[in-house]
Structure formats: C-alpha cells, structure tokens
Design a protein around this motif. Structure first.
Motif, PDB file in Angstrom:
ATOM      1  N   UNK A 118      -1.853  16.089 -11.291  1.00  0.00           N
ATOM      2  CA  UNK A 118      -0.612  15.856 -12.035  1.00  0.00           C
ATOM      3  C   UNK A 118      -0.571  16.699 -13.305  1.00  0.00           C
ATOM      4  N   UNK A 119       0.626  17.205 -13.612  1.00  0.00           N
ATOM      5  CA  UNK A 119       0.798  17.982 -14.833  1.00  0.00           C
ATOM      6  C   UNK A 119       0.741  17.065 -16.047  1.00  0.00           C
ATOM      7  N   UNK A 120       0.331  17.625 -17.184  1.00  0.00           N
ATOM      8  CA  UNK A 120       0.257  16.859 -18.413  1.00  0.00           C
ATOM      9  C   UNK A 120       1.651  16.317 -18.765  1.00  0.00           C
ATOM     10  N   UNK A 121       1.707  15.032 -19.053  1.00  0.00           N
ATOM     11  CA  UNK A 121       2.975  14.403 -19.412  1.00  0.00           C
ATOM     12  C   UNK A 121       3.820  14.007 -18.219  1.00  0.00           C
ATOM     13  N   UNK A 122       3.340  14.272 -17.001  1.00  0.00           N
ATOM     14  CA  UNK A 122       4.107  13.926 -15.814  1.00  0.00           C
ATOM     15  C   UNK A 122       4.135  12.413 -15.622  1.00  0.00           C
ATOM     16  N   UNK A 123       5.325  11.881 -15.317  1.00  0.00           N
ATOM     17  CA  UNK A 123       5.476  10.448 -15.109  1.00  0.00           C
ATOM     18  C   UNK A 123       4.786  10.041 -13.806  1.00  0.00           C
ATOM     19  N   UNK A 124       4.184   8.834 -13.779  1.00  0.00           N
ATOM     20  CA  UNK A 124       3.581   8.379 -12.528  1.00  0.00           C
ATOM     21  C   UNK A 124       4.647   8.185 -11.452  1.00  0.00           C
ATOM     22  N   UNK A 125       4.237   8.346 -10.218  1.00  0.00           N
ATOM     23  CA  UNK A 125       5.181   8.233  -9.102  1.00  0.00           C
ATOM     24  C   UNK A 125       5.735   6.816  -9.020  1.00  0.00           C
ATOM     25  N   UNK A 126       7.022   6.718  -8.698  1.00  0.00           N
ATOM     26  CA  UNK A 126       7.658   5.403  -8.545  1.00  0.00           C
ATOM     27  C   UNK A 126       7.095   4.701  -7.320  1.00  0.00           C
ATOM     28  N   UNK A 127       7.054   3.377  -7.382  1.00  0.00           N
ATOM     29  CA  UNK A 127       6.578   2.593  -6.243  1.00  0.00           C
ATOM     30  C   UNK A 127       7.516   2.762  -5.060  1.00  0.00           C
ATOM     31  N   UNK A 128       6.950   2.971  -3.885  1.00  0.00           N
ATOM     32  CA  UNK A 128       7.734   3.076  -2.659  1.00  0.00           C
ATOM     33  C   UNK A 128       7.719   1.720  -1.961  1.00  0.00           C
ATOM     34  N   UNK A 129       8.916   1.226  -1.651  1.00  0.00           N
ATOM     35  CA  UNK A 129       9.052  -0.025  -0.892  1.00  0.00           C
ATOM     36  C   UNK A 129       9.607   0.348   0.482  1.00  0.00           C
ATOM     37  N   UNK A 130       8.749   0.432   1.477  1.00  0.00           N
ATOM     38  CA  UNK A 130       9.198   0.905   2.785  1.00  0.00           C
ATOM     39  C   UNK A 130      10.018  -0.151   3.527  1.00  0.00           C
ATOM     40  N   UNK A 131      10.724   0.297   4.546  1.00  0.00           N
ATOM     41  CA  UNK A 131      11.393  -0.605   5.480  1.00  0.00           C
ATOM     42  C   UNK A 131      10.581  -0.573   6.764  1.00  0.00           C
ATOM     43  N   UNK A 132       9.883  -1.670   7.035  1.00  0.00           N
ATOM     44  CA  UNK A 132       8.949  -1.720   8.156  1.00  0.00           C
ATOM     45  C   UNK A 132       9.525  -2.551   9.292  1.00  0.00           C
ATOM     46  N   UNK A 133       9.326  -2.060  10.510  1.00  0.00           N
ATOM     47  CA  UNK A 133       9.741  -2.812  11.692  1.00  0.00           C
ATOM     48  C   UNK A 133       8.620  -3.589  12.323  1.00  0.00           C
ATOM     49  N   UNK A 134       7.519  -3.767  11.598  1.00  0.00           N
ATOM     50  CA  UNK A 134       6.325  -4.381  12.195  1.00  0.00           C
ATOM     51  C   UNK A 134       6.582  -5.781  12.738  1.00  0.00           C
ATOM     52  N   UNK A 135       7.489  -6.524  12.105  1.00  0.00           N
ATOM     53  CA  UNK A 135       7.709  -7.914  12.521  1.00  0.00           C
ATOM     54  C   UNK A 135       8.953  -8.095  13.376  1.00  0.00           C
ATOM     55  N   UNK A 136       9.658  -7.025  13.649  1.00  0.00           N
ATOM     56  CA  UNK A 136      10.896  -7.172  14.401  1.00  0.00           C
ATOM     57  C   UNK A 136      10.600  -7.480  15.863  1.00  0.00           C
ATOM     58  N   UNK A 137      11.376  -8.391  16.422  1.00  0.00           N
ATOM     59  CA  UNK A 137      11.184  -8.749  17.826  1.00  0.00           C
ATOM     60  C   UNK A 137      11.468  -7.548  18.726  1.00  0.00           C
ATOM     61  N   UNK A 138      12.437  -6.732  18.327  1.00  0.00           N
ATOM     62  CA  UNK A 138      12.760  -5.504  19.072  1.00  0.00           C
ATOM     63  C   UNK A 138      12.590  -4.342  18.102  1.00  0.00           C
TER      64      UNK A 138
ATOM     65  N   UNK B 137       0.841  -1.210   0.000  1.00  0.00           N
ATOM     66  CA  UNK B 137       0.000   0.000   0.000  1.00  0.00           C
ATOM     67  C   UNK B 137       0.867   1.248   0.000  1.00  0.00           C
ATOM     68  N   UNK B 138       0.499   2.225  -0.792  1.00  0.00           N
ATOM     69  CA  UNK B 138       1.298   3.421  -0.998  1.00  0.00           C
ATOM     70  C   UNK B 138       0.790   4.592  -0.142  1.00  0.00           C
ATOM     71  N   UNK B 139       1.603   5.646  -0.009  1.00  0.00           N
ATOM     72  CA  UNK B 139       1.137   6.838   0.738  1.00  0.00           C
ATOM     73  C   UNK B 139      -0.112   7.425   0.081  1.00  0.00           C
ATOM     74  N   UNK B 140      -0.884   8.178   0.812  1.00  0.00           N
ATOM     75  CA  UNK B 140      -2.067   8.827   0.221  1.00  0.00           C
ATOM     76  C   UNK B 140      -1.655   9.683  -0.972  1.00  0.00           C
ATOM     77  N   UNK B 141      -2.460   9.704  -2.018  1.00  0.00           N
ATOM     78  CA  UNK B 141      -2.089  10.503  -3.198  1.00  0.00           C
ATOM     79  C   UNK B 141      -2.060  11.984  -2.882  1.00  0.00           C
ATOM     80  N   UNK B 142      -1.232  12.681  -3.621  1.00  0.00           N
ATOM     81  CA  UNK B 142      -1.122  14.124  -3.446  1.00  0.00           C
ATOM     82  C   UNK B 142      -2.418  14.802  -3.890  1.00  0.00           C
ATOM     83  N   UNK B 143      -2.737  15.913  -3.228  1.00  0.00           N
ATOM     84  CA  UNK B 143      -3.952  16.655  -3.593  1.00  0.00           C
ATOM     85  C   UNK B 143      -3.748  17.464  -4.874  1.00  0.00           C
ATOM     86  N   UNK B 144      -2.476  17.606  -5.290  1.00  0.00           N
ATOM     87  CA  UNK B 144      -2.206  18.359  -6.509  1.00  0.00           C
ATOM     88  C   UNK B 144      -2.555  17.527  -7.736  1.00  0.00           C
TER      89      UNK B 144
END
Length: 377
Positions: free
Chosen positions: A338-358, A329-336
């Motif tokens: 997009x400009x004509x011809x603007x490339x779509x935003x690259x996929x963000x692959x986060x580093x999550x600590x959700x499963x870390x024991x500490x 799941x990606x961050x909420x889309x920008x309220x702006x």
C-alpha cells in the motif's frame, strides 16, 4: 398488559450515617452484573432522572450517552435499563447517595423495581430519610438495615462471584466470521405462523464459532446499549441467516429463556422455516431485545430486531458490524504494497447463494470473498 413483577420485594434502606468510605468501597466491590449484582454511583451535582438512567446503563456495562433518542425524554433509557436488568439478569441493585436523589428519580427507580423485580438497596449516607425518600417510600413501604451489616468489608478477599471483572480490551483487530458471508440478501421472506423444525432436522449447521472467538464477539457486543442491534448481529453470527430471514423474526419466535429462535422462509428461498439453537453467549442479547418490546408495548407480534422507540440515525446491521470490526472473510490481500497515506480497503459484503434452495435462482456476487464452509450434513 405491560411486563411487571406482581410482588416485587420491598426496597431496603441502608443507613450509613457516617458516610464511611469502607462501606462505599464494599458496595463497589460487590458490583458484578454477570453475577447478578450491580452498584450505581449517581453523578454528583445533578438530580436529573436522565443522568440516573445513564448511570444505571453505565453500571450495566453499556456505552452512554445513548444515541437515537431525544435528550429530553428519559423514558426509553429507563426501559432499556429495565430490559438489560432482566436479560443479564441482575437481581440486586445497590444505589449509593440515595438521600440526594430527586422525587422523580426515586420514582423511576421504584418503577424499575416493579418492572424487573430487582432487590433495590438504597444507601442513605445520613441518619434519617430525606424528605424525597420519605415521600417516595411512603407508597411502597420499606425495610431498614445498618450499613455495617449489609456493606461489611471483610479482611479476606471477596468471593469470585463478587470479584469485579476487568473487561477484555478491544484489540481493534478485525474478526472474520464466515456466518456473515450470507448476511446480504435482496429477496423478501414473508413471516408466517408456523412452528418450524429445528436446524438439526434440516441438516443445517452454521459455521462453527470457536469459544475464544465467541467470547470476543460477545465482549464487543456487550457494550451496546441498543438491545435490538446487539441481538440482530448476534443472531446473524449464530444462524448464518440473511437479513431477509432475520427480519421475519417476531418477539413470539424467541423462546422465553432466549435458547431458541425461529426464522421464517415461507417461499423456501433459502433453508425454509427453521428453529435455531441460541448459544449461551448470545442469549442475554436476545432476551434484552424481547424484554424491550414487552416492557414498551407488550406486543409479542412485533418484529424482534426493531426498536419499539424508533430511534433515529442508528447504523444498519452491516455498518454496526463494521463499527465493532466484525465482517465476513475478505478476498486475499493484494500483493502490492500500500502507498503511504492510502486508505484501507472498504469491507466487502458479498451476496452468497450458499444457502439458497435453488442456487441458480440467486444472483451471486462474491467479489473474491471465499464461500462459507459447507453447512449440510
């Protein structure tokens, strides 16, 4: 010792001396790999064993040509075809125009039969065997049948198990999978030789995958000819594990039927060593990558999600996921706007600590992405 069937059924030569179009239609109508039946129509005008391997992979629903291997070496493709045949599993393989096949192509087909135990039906559209067929079958023996009996086309509709299925259309839309939020990792997780407790005993629950979404994910993965890539991404979706955990899996960590997968975490950085259940939709991909190793090297200690043929230029698991338009799941889309011809935003692959024991030990960087839902009961 390489994986083989000790007593494969003898090949069946199906004579169709009149080259009746009704028999060809009947053979094509029987094609339904998910129900155990596949029909191969060899490319006309070539006796290349490489082309026949591509034809077989095409019949099994895989995209060809297969990248990563030398175009002059058909051996990896025949091994992939055998692995997918075993994994689906396909138990009956009908090959049309068999009288036009070369001696080498017939040899590779008969070797596939020995490796998989598939019932091989060779349709000969002439009144007698070709010289190449006669030589190839002299070493194995064979049964004979008339096309009117084996490829009879009845007036009524075919049964559902033999009815060809229309593949679901890839809509091109992104599928956001919370399980992929925890895929990126930078720590190392050495493998060990333990028999881990189950995920349920750990109180671990990966994000729930609705049946509709699981079906779409399986459909997108099903066209991939490389079993290790399909299985790697399927395992990430099923287990919500990181790449460091997934890389600990060996062939022997997968149950023979593909129903469970053990992942290791010897340093207890994340959830500890855990045995995960594998749902039905993901099992063929797991079995296919295991069979590839057993067919190619017979090494059960090999990394499960590695290619034993060392294909070149294949994508990483994240790039592969993006090719299939699967992502966390990606961050909420920008309220702006997009400009004509603007490339779509690259996929963000986060580093999550959700499963870390500490949690404090993980250098988390979510970059605005939402955390996955809670996984502990």
């Amino acid at each position: 010792m390489m994986l083989t069937c000790p007593q494969p059924p003898p090949p069946m030569v199906v004579f169709d001396p009149g080259d009746d179009a009704a028999h060809t239609r009947a053979a094509l109508l029987m094609h339904h790999p998910a129900a155990g039946c596949a029909t191969v129509h060899p490319t006309p005008g070539t006796d290349s064993t490489l082309a026949l391997a591509h034809n077989l992979l095409d019949a099994l629903g895989k995209t060809t040509p297969v990248p990563g291997y030398r175009a002059t070496d058909p051996a990896p493709l025949w091994t992939l075809a055998a692995a997918w045949t075993l994994a689906l599993p396909v138990t009956r393989l009908t090959v049309l125009r068999a009288h036009l096949l070369s001696t080498r192509a017939l040899g590779d087909l008969l070797a596939l039969r020995v490796r998989t135990g598939v019932r091989l039906h060779l349709v000969c559209h002439q009144p007698k065997l070709s010289a190449a067929l006669e030589r190839a079958l002299a070493r194995t023996g064979y049964d004979m049948a008339d096309a009117n009996a084996v490829l009879r086309q009845d007036d009524q509709d075919p049964p559902d198990t033999l009815r060809p299925r229309q593949a679901a259309t890839h809509s091109g839309e992104w599928i956001d999978l919370p399980a992929l939020t925890t895929l990126t990792s930078y720590e190392s997780s050495p493998a060990c030789v333990c028999t881990p407790p189950t995920a349920a005993e750990h109180g671990f629950r990966p994000p729930l995958l609705p049946i509709r979404i699981a079906t779409q994910v399986a459909q997108r993965l099903s066209h991939t000819p490389h079993p290790h890539l399909a299985a790697y991404l399927a395992a990430a979706v099923v287990t919500a594990a990181s790449t460091s955990q997934l890389d600990t899996a060996r062939v022997l960590d997968l149950a023979l039927d593909g129903t469970t997968l053990a992942l290791h975490d010897r340093h207890n950085v994340r959830q500890g060593c855990t045995t995960h259940p594998v749902p039905l939709w993901a099992q063929p991909f797991m079995r296919a990558t295991a069979f590839t190793h057993l067919l190619a090297t017979a090494e059960r200690s090999s990394p499960l999600f590695a290619d034993p043929f060392h294909a070149r230029g294949l994508p990483s698991v994240r790039d592969f996921a993006e090719c299939l338009r699967l992502r966390p799941p990606q961050p909420p889309p920008s309220s702006r706007r997009p400009r004509r011809g603007q490339q779509p935003a690259a996929t963000i692959w986060p580093v999550s600590g959700a499963h870390h024991a500490r949690r404090w030990a993980a250098e988390e960087n979510m970059q605005g992405c939402p955390q996955p839902p809670g996984h502990r009961t």
